[in-house]
Scaffold this motif. Structure first.
Motif, PDB file in Angstrom:
ATOM      1  N   VAL A   1       0.850  -1.196   0.000  1.00 30.29           N
ATOM      2  CA  VAL A   1       0.000   0.000   0.000  1.00 30.29           C
ATOM      3  C   VAL A   1       0.884   1.244   0.000  1.00 30.29           C
ATOM      4  O   VAL A   1       0.646   2.196  -0.744  1.00 30.29           O
ATOM      5  N   ALA A   2       1.951   1.221   0.812  1.00 31.28           N
ATOM      6  CA  ALA A   2       2.814   2.399   0.936  1.00 31.28           C
ATOM      7  C   ALA A   2       3.593   2.684  -0.352  1.00 31.28           C
ATOM      8  O   ALA A   2       4.093   3.782  -0.537  1.00 31.28           O
ATOM      9  N   ARG A   3       3.719   1.686  -1.224  1.00 32.97           N
ATOM     10  CA  ARG A   3       4.355   1.949  -2.517  1.00 32.97           C
ATOM     11  C   ARG A   3       3.401   2.631  -3.483  1.00 32.97           C
ATOM     12  O   ARG A   3       3.806   3.111  -4.528  1.00 32.97           O
ATOM     13  N   ARG A   4       2.098   2.636  -3.146  1.00 30.47           N
ATOM     14  CA  ARG A   4       1.111   3.225  -4.044  1.00 30.47           C
ATOM     15  C   ARG A   4       0.450   4.475  -3.472  1.00 30.47           C
ATOM     16  O   ARG A   4       0.046   5.374  -4.205  1.00 30.47           O
ATOM     17  N   VAL A   5       0.293   4.522  -2.147  1.00 23.53           N
ATOM     18  CA  VAL A   5      -0.460   5.608  -1.515  1.00 23.53           C
ATOM     19  C   VAL A   5       0.477   6.367  -0.584  1.00 23.53           C
ATOM     20  O   VAL A   5       1.028   5.777   0.346  1.00 23.53           O
ATOM     21  N   ALA A   6       0.661   7.664  -0.820  1.00 19.63           N
ATOM     22  CA  ALA A   6       1.521   8.464   0.050  1.00 19.63           C
ATOM     23  C   ALA A   6       0.670   9.477   0.807  1.00 19.63           C
ATOM     24  O   ALA A   6      -0.345   9.944   0.302  1.00 19.63           O
TER      25      ALA A   6
ATOM     26  N   SER B   1       0.749   6.397  -6.733  1.00 20.18           N
ATOM     27  CA  SER B   1      -0.265   6.743  -7.717  1.00 20.18           C
ATOM     28  C   SER B   1      -1.343   7.582  -7.048  1.00 20.18           C
ATOM     29  O   SER B   1      -2.131   8.230  -7.729  1.00 20.18           O
ATOM     30  N   GLU B   2      -1.396   7.543  -5.727  1.00 22.77           N
ATOM     31  CA  GLU B   2      -2.394   8.317  -4.988  1.00 22.77           C
ATOM     32  C   GLU B   2      -1.695   9.116  -3.887  1.00 22.77           C
ATOM     33  O   GLU B   2      -0.818   8.609  -3.194  1.00 22.77           O
ATOM     34  N   LEU B   3      -2.093  10.373  -3.760  1.00 20.03           N
ATOM     35  CA  LEU B   3      -1.501  11.234  -2.738  1.00 20.03           C
ATOM     36  C   LEU B   3      -2.616  11.773  -1.845  1.00 20.03           C
ATOM     37  O   LEU B   3      -3.596  12.319  -2.341  1.00 20.03           O
ATOM     38  N   LEU B   4      -2.481  11.563  -0.533  1.00 18.13           N
ATOM     39  CA  LEU B   4      -3.494  12.021   0.411  1.00 18.13           C
ATOM     40  C   LEU B   4      -2.901  13.141   1.257  1.00 18.13           C
ATOM     41  O   LEU B   4      -1.836  12.973   1.855  1.00 18.13           O
ATOM     42  N   LEU B   5      -3.568  14.293   1.286  1.00 19.75           N
ATOM     43  CA  LEU B   5      -3.042  15.420   2.070  1.00 19.75           C
ATOM     44  C   LEU B   5      -4.098  15.869   3.069  1.00 19.75           C
ATOM     45  O   LEU B   5      -5.246  16.121   2.704  1.00 19.75           O
ATOM     46  N   ASP B   6      -3.701  15.985   4.328  1.00 17.55           N
ATOM     47  CA  ASP B   6      -4.628  16.383   5.380  1.00 17.55           C
ATOM     48  C   ASP B   6      -4.371  17.830   5.777  1.00 17.55           C
ATOM     49  O   ASP B   6      -3.451  18.117   6.528  1.00 17.55           O
ATOM     50  N   GLU B   7      -5.183  18.724   5.280  1.00 15.54           N
ATOM     51  CA  GLU B   7      -5.032  20.160   5.562  1.00 15.54           C
ATOM     52  C   GLU B   7      -3.578  20.595   5.557  1.00 15.54           C
ATOM     53  O   GLU B   7      -3.059  21.106   6.555  1.00 15.54           O
ATOM     54  N   PRO B   8      -2.889  20.410   4.435  1.00 15.46           N
ATOM     55  CA  PRO B   8      -1.445  20.672   4.402  1.00 15.46           C
ATOM     56  C   PRO B   8      -1.105  22.150   4.506  1.00 15.46           C
ATOM     57  O   PRO B   8       0.035  22.494   4.755  1.00 15.46           O
TER      58      PRO B   8
ATOM     59  N   LEU C   1       0.973  17.628  -9.793  1.00 11.28           N
ATOM     60  CA  LEU C   1       1.624  16.314  -9.783  1.00 11.28           C
ATOM     61  C   LEU C   1       0.797  15.295 -10.554  1.00 11.28           C
ATOM     62  O   LEU C   1      -0.431  15.351 -10.541  1.00 11.28           O
ATOM     63  N   PRO C   2       1.464  14.359 -11.213  1.00 13.77           N
ATOM     64  CA  PRO C   2       0.749  13.392 -12.040  1.00 13.77           C
ATOM     65  C   PRO C   2       0.178  12.247 -11.216  1.00 13.77           C
ATOM     66  O   PRO C   2       0.412  11.081 -11.503  1.00 13.77           O
ATOM     67  N   VAL C   3      -0.543  12.561 -10.165  1.00 12.77           N
ATOM     68  CA  VAL C   3      -1.120  11.525  -9.309  1.00 12.77           C
ATOM     69  C   VAL C   3      -2.566  11.892  -8.991  1.00 12.77           C
ATOM     70  O   VAL C   3      -2.987  13.021  -9.202  1.00 12.77           O
ATOM     71  N   THR C   4      -3.308  10.908  -8.481  1.00 11.73           N
ATOM     72  CA  THR C   4      -4.645  11.172  -7.980  1.00 11.73           C
ATOM     73  C   THR C   4      -4.495  11.757  -6.586  1.00 11.73           C
ATOM     74  O   THR C   4      -3.780  11.202  -5.758  1.00 11.73           O
ATOM     75  N   THR C   5      -5.136  12.899  -6.348  1.00  9.53           N
ATOM     76  CA  THR C   5      -4.923  13.583  -5.077  1.00  9.53           C
ATOM     77  C   THR C   5      -6.239  13.723  -4.316  1.00  9.53           C
ATOM     78  O   THR C   5      -7.242  14.134  -4.891  1.00  9.53           O
ATOM     79  N   VAL C   6      -6.218  13.358  -3.053  1.00 12.22           N
ATOM     80  CA  VAL C   6      -7.357  13.634  -2.180  1.00 12.22           C
ATOM     81  C   VAL C   6      -6.842  14.562  -1.090  1.00 12.22           C
ATOM     82  O   VAL C   6      -5.863  14.247  -0.413  1.00 12.22           O
ATOM     83  N   ILE C   7      -7.481  15.710  -0.939  1.00  8.54           N
ATOM     84  CA  ILE C   7      -6.915  16.731  -0.063  1.00  8.54           C
ATOM     85  C   ILE C   7      -8.008  17.318   0.830  1.00  8.54           C
ATOM     86  O   ILE C   7      -9.040  17.781   0.340  1.00  8.54           O
ATOM     87  N   ALA C   8      -7.794  17.213   2.135  1.00  8.20           N
ATOM     88  CA  ALA C   8      -8.728  17.830   3.070  1.00  8.20           C
ATOM     89  C   ALA C   8      -8.366  19.310   3.180  1.00  8.20           C
ATOM     90  O   ALA C   8      -7.192  19.646   3.334  1.00  8.20           O
ATOM     91  N   LEU C   9      -9.349  20.183   3.061  1.00  7.47           N
ATOM     92  CA  LEU C   9      -9.074  21.620   3.102  1.00  7.47           C
ATOM     93  C   LEU C   9     -10.054  22.322   4.025  1.00  7.47           C
ATOM     94  O   LEU C   9     -11.188  21.892   4.204  1.00  7.47           O
ATOM     95  N   HIS C  10      -9.580  23.408   4.587  1.00  6.45           N
ATOM     96  CA  HIS C  10     -10.383  24.237   5.457  1.00  6.45           C
ATOM     97  C   HIS C  10     -11.035  25.354   4.654  1.00  6.45           C
ATOM     98  O   HIS C  10     -12.153  25.732   4.884  1.00  6.45           O
ATOM     99  N   ASP C  11     -10.227  25.888   3.728  1.00  2.00           N
ATOM    100  CA  ASP C  11     -10.573  27.126   3.052  1.00  2.00           C
ATOM    101  C   ASP C  11     -11.396  26.831   1.799  1.00  2.00           C
ATOM    102  O   ASP C  11     -10.930  26.188   0.869  1.00  2.00           O
ATOM    103  N   LEU C  12     -12.656  27.313   1.782  1.00  2.00           N
ATOM    104  CA  LEU C  12     -13.546  26.992   0.675  1.00  2.00           C
ATOM    105  C   LEU C  12     -13.048  27.584  -0.636  1.00  2.00           C
ATOM    106  O   LEU C  12     -13.186  26.979  -1.699  1.00  2.00           O
ATOM    107  N   ASN C  13     -12.468  28.788  -0.583  1.00  2.00           N
ATOM    108  CA  ASN C  13     -11.996  29.404  -1.819  1.00  2.00           C
ATOM    109  C   ASN C  13     -10.820  28.650  -2.417  1.00  2.00           C
ATOM    110  O   ASN C  13     -10.732  28.482  -3.628  1.00  2.00           O
TER     111      ASN C  13
END
Lengths: 338, 267
Positions: B84-89, B168-175, B194-206
Motif C-alpha cells: 500500500v505504501a508503494r502506491r499511496v503516500a 499513484s495516490e496522494l493524500l493530504l490532510d489540511e497541508p 503532480l501526475p497523481v490522484t490527489t485527495v486533499i482535506a481543506l479548510h478554506d472553501l476558496n
C-alpha cells in the motif's frame, strides 16, 4: 552534515576498539606489554610460545581480558539499546536506565541471588530478563493508559525506576546477610569486577543476536522519525516493530545488567554523540554507536579501576559523573528544538 | 478458491460505504469516495466532520468499522502495508521530529517501502529522491537541516518525501494549515500539478474552489454533497453545513465565496 564516510567510520571504530582492548589489558599493577599479550594470544591458539609467566598469563586471560571484553560488550549493547529506544519512542531522553528497564532487571537478578534460586549466569540473566520485561511492561501500560505521549513514557519510567529500586532494597534487607548486601550494593552501582568468561560469552552472544535484529530493521527505525502514524503510512507494521525491537533491547539490557549491574547514562549519551558523526539514519548510526560505546566503556573502566588504585570506583559512578552533565546538555538541546 | 476473480474496479483507491465508530460515537457514517485517476478531490467540512478519519482510513493506517477500502479492487489488508505504501503516500497536517535530519534524509524516508532489509539504497532510490527534490524545487537545499526550515518549506519537503514513494495516490490532510497565504498557494499549485490522484482535506472553501476538480462535503461523518466546486459550493449548502451566510460569484466555472456579516448579531 553527515560527516565521514560510513565504511571509514566503521573501520576506524573497529581499529580503535582492537587497539583499546590490547592497550588497556596491559594497564595495571602487573606490567605487561601489548606485544606480550598478542604473542600469548598466538601461543594460546597454538602459534609460538607465550612470553608471559603463568601468573601474568592468568592476570591477562582470567582477570583483565574478560573484564575488558565485558566492558566493550556492555558499552556496545547499552549504546545500541539507547539508540533504538530513542528512535522508537521518539524521545531523546530514552535509555534502558531512564525508562526503568535496568532497575527491573536489577530487581530480577537480586531476587535470584538473595532468594537463592540458583546463581549461575543463565538463571541470573533469566531473572533479570523477567524483571526487565515486567518493569518495561509496566512503563508501557502506564504510559499508554495515561495517553501515550512521550513525556508520560518518561514519567512512567521514573515511577518504575523508583518502585523497582525500592523492591530491590527491600529484597536485600529482608533476606541477605551483611556480606551479600555489600556485594549486591556494589554491583547495583555497576561494576566489572568479578566477571568471567561465562558472562562475556553470554552477553556477547545476546549482543550479536540483538545487533543483527536491529540492523535488519534500520529503515523501520528511520521511519519512526515523524511518529507512528507516519511510520505506518511508510509501510511499517508499527505494533509488530515496536514489540520486536523493544523486547530485543529489554533482553540485551537484562543480560548486561545481570552481569555488570546497572551502568547508567551510557545508553543515553553515546547515541547523541554518535549522531554528530553519522547523522540520524540508523544504517550508519547503529553500528558506529555500538563501536563508540565499546571503546568508551573500555576506557572508562580502565579509569575506574586505576584512578584511585588500589581502591576501585564502581564504573556506574564514573558514567553517572560524566553522564549527568551530558543529560542536562541533551535536555537543553531538545528544549531549543521544540 | 475457485470462485470467479472479482471484477477489477480500475487502477485506483476507493472507499466504499466506510463507517468508523469510536465507542458509541460514529465518526464516519457510510462514506463512499471514488476519485478518478489523476483528478484532485477536495474534502470539505467543519472541524470534527470526519475528514482526517476518512484520509487515515484511505491510507490504511486506520481500519474501518464497516465498509471497505480497495486498491485496484483488493481490500487494503490483503494488499499489505508495504505494498500500500508503494502506491499511496500521505502528507499530514504538520510534521514534527526530534531527529536531526537533512532535507535529503527526510525525502529518502519515502524510499522505505521500496527498500529491503540489509540492502543499502540503490541507484533507483537515489534517482527517485533526486527527482522528487527537483520537482518540488528543493534540489539546491538537499543538505539543509530540517530544523532550520519554515513551516511552508517543511510541508514542501513532506510532499517531496511523498513523491519519492512514487505513489499513484496522494493524500493530504489540511497541508496548508498555519501557513502564510503565499505558501498556501505555492503548495496547492505544486500538489495539483503532480501526475497523481490527489485527495486533499481543506479548510478554506476558496482554495478548494480554485484547485479541486471535485469536492466531497462531510458533516457529522456523513457525505452531504458531492460534485464540481460549482455544483457544491452554493450559499444554501454553505449555510447548512457551516452555519454562515455567503455570497457565491463565478469566475469562469470556478466559484468564489464571500462571507457575509451576521444579519442580526446577538447583543
Amino acid at each position: 552534515m553527515r560527516g565521514a564516510r560510513p565504511t571509514l567510520l566503521l573501520a576506524g571504530g573497529l581499529a580503535a576498539l582492537v587497539l583499546s582492548v590490547s592497550v588497556t589489558v596491559t594497564i595495571g599493577p602487573a606490567s605487561i606489554t601489548p606485544a606480550g599479550v598478542w604473542t600469548s594470544l598466538g601461543a594460546r591458539l597454538g602459534v609460538g610460545e607465550s612470553p608471559l609467566t603463568p601468573i601474568q598469563d592468568g592476570i591477562v586471560w582470567d582477570l583483565r581480558m574478560p573484564r575488558t571484553l565485558i566492558a566493550a560488550v556492555c558499552g556496545a549493547g547499552l549504546a545500541l539499546c539507547g539508540a533504538v529506544m530513542q528512535s522508537l519512542l521518539r524521545n531523546p531522553l530514552a535509555d534502558p536506565f531512564v525508562l526503568g528497564v535496568s532497575s527491573g532487571a536489577s530487581t530480577g537478578a537480586v531476587a535470584v541471588i538473595v532468594l537463592g534460586w540458583g546463581a549461575g549466569v543463565v538463571s541470573l540473566s533469566a531473572g533479570a530478563f523477567l524483571g526487565a520485561l515486567l518493569s518495561f511492561g509496566m512503563v508501557m501500560l502506564l504510559s499508554h493508559s495515561l495517553g501515550g505521549s512521550m513525556d508520560r513514557v518518561v514519567l512512567s519510567g521514573v515511577a518504575a525506576m523508583q518502585l523497582f529500586s525500592a523492591l530491590t532494597s527491600f529484597t536485600v534487607l529482608l533476606s541477605a546477610d551483611a556480606e551479600t548486601t555489600q556485594g549486591v550494593l556494589f554491583w547495583l552501582l555497576g561494576s566489572f569486577s568479578n566477571v568471567g568468561w561465562a558472562d562475556v560469552l553470554l552477553c556477547g552472544a545476546v549482543l550479536l543476536v540483538v545487533l543483527g535484529v536491529c540492523l535488519a530493521h534500520t529503515t523501520t527505525l528511520d521511519a519512526f522519525a515523524f511518529g507512528e502514524e507516519a511510520a505506518a503510512s511508510l509501510g511499517v507494521r508499527v505494533a509488530r516493530a515496536r514489540v520486536l525491537l523493544l523486547t530485543a533491547t529489554a533482553l540485551l539490557t537484562a543480560a548486561l545488567v545481570s552481569s555488570v549491574g546497572a551502568v547508567g547514562f551510557v545508553g543515553l549519551i553515546l547515541p547523541h554523540a554518535t549522531r554528530i558523526l553519522t547523522g540520524a539514519m540508523h544504517a550508519r548510526l547503529l553500528p558506529v554507536a555500538a563501536l563508540i560505546g565499546a571503546v568508551f566503556l573500555v576506557w572508562v573502566d580502565t579509569l575506574a579501576r586505576t584512578a584511585l588504585d588500589p581502591q576501585e570506583i564502581p564504573v556506574g559512578v564514573v558514567t553517572s559523573l560524566v553522564g549527568v552533565p551530558a543529560f542536562i546538555a541533551v535536555l537543553y538541546r531538545s528544549r531549543r528544538q521544540t | 478458491m475457485s470462485s470467479p476473480a472479482p471484477v477489477p474496479e480500475g487502477g485506483r483507491l476507493r472507499a466504499e460505504a466506510v463507517v468508523r465508530r469510536i465507542g458509541e460515537r460514529t465518526v464516519l457514517d457510510g462514506v463512499t469516495l471514488d476519485p478518478r485517476p489523476g483528478e484532485t478531490v477536495g474534502l470539505l467540512g467543519p472541524n470534527g466532520s470526519g475528514k482526517s478519519t476518512l484520509l487515515r482510513i484511505l491510507a490504511g493506517v486506520l481500519g474501518p468499522t464497516a465498509g471497505t477500502v480497495t486498491l485496484d479492487g483488493d481490500p487494503l489488508p490483503r494488499v499489505g502495508r508495504r505494498a500500500v505504501a508503494r502506491r499511496v503516500a500521505v502528507v499530514q497536517q504538520n510534521s514534527h521530529t526530534q531527529t536531526e535530519m537533512t532535507v535529503r534524509d527526510v525525502v529518502a524516508l519515502g524510499r522505505i517501502p521500496h527498500r529491503r532489509a540489509w540492502a543499502p539504497a540503490t541507484a533507483d532510490d537515489r534517482r527517485a529522491v533526486d527527482t522528487a527534490l527537483g520537482r518540488t524545487g528543493l534540489a539546491g537545499r538537499a543538505e539543509q537541516p530540517w530544523h532550520t526550515l519554515s513551516g511552508g518549506e517543511r510541508q514542501r519537503v513532506q510532499i517531496a518525501r511523498a513523491l519519492a514513494q512514487e505513489p499513484s495516490e496522494l493524500l493530504l490532510d489540511e497541508p496548508t494549515n498555519h501557513l502564510d497565504i503565499q505558501y498556501q498557494l505555492d503548495l496547492l499549485e505544486l500538489a495539483v500539478s503532480l501526475p497523481v490522484t490527489t485527495v486533499i482535506a481543506l479548510h478554506d472553501l476558496n482554495l478548494a474552489a480554485m484547485y479541486c476538480d471535485r469536492l466531497l462535503v462531510l458533516r457529522d461523518g456523513r457525505a452531504v454533497a458531492e460534485g464540481t466546486p460549482g455544483q457544491v459550493l452554493t450559499p444554501e449548502l454553505i449555510g447548512e453545513v457551516y452555519g454562515v451566510r455567503a455570497e457565491v460569484t463565478f469566475d469562469g466555472d470556478r466559484p468564489a465565496i464571500r462571507f457575509l456579516r451576521r444579519r442580526d448579531t446577538p447583543l
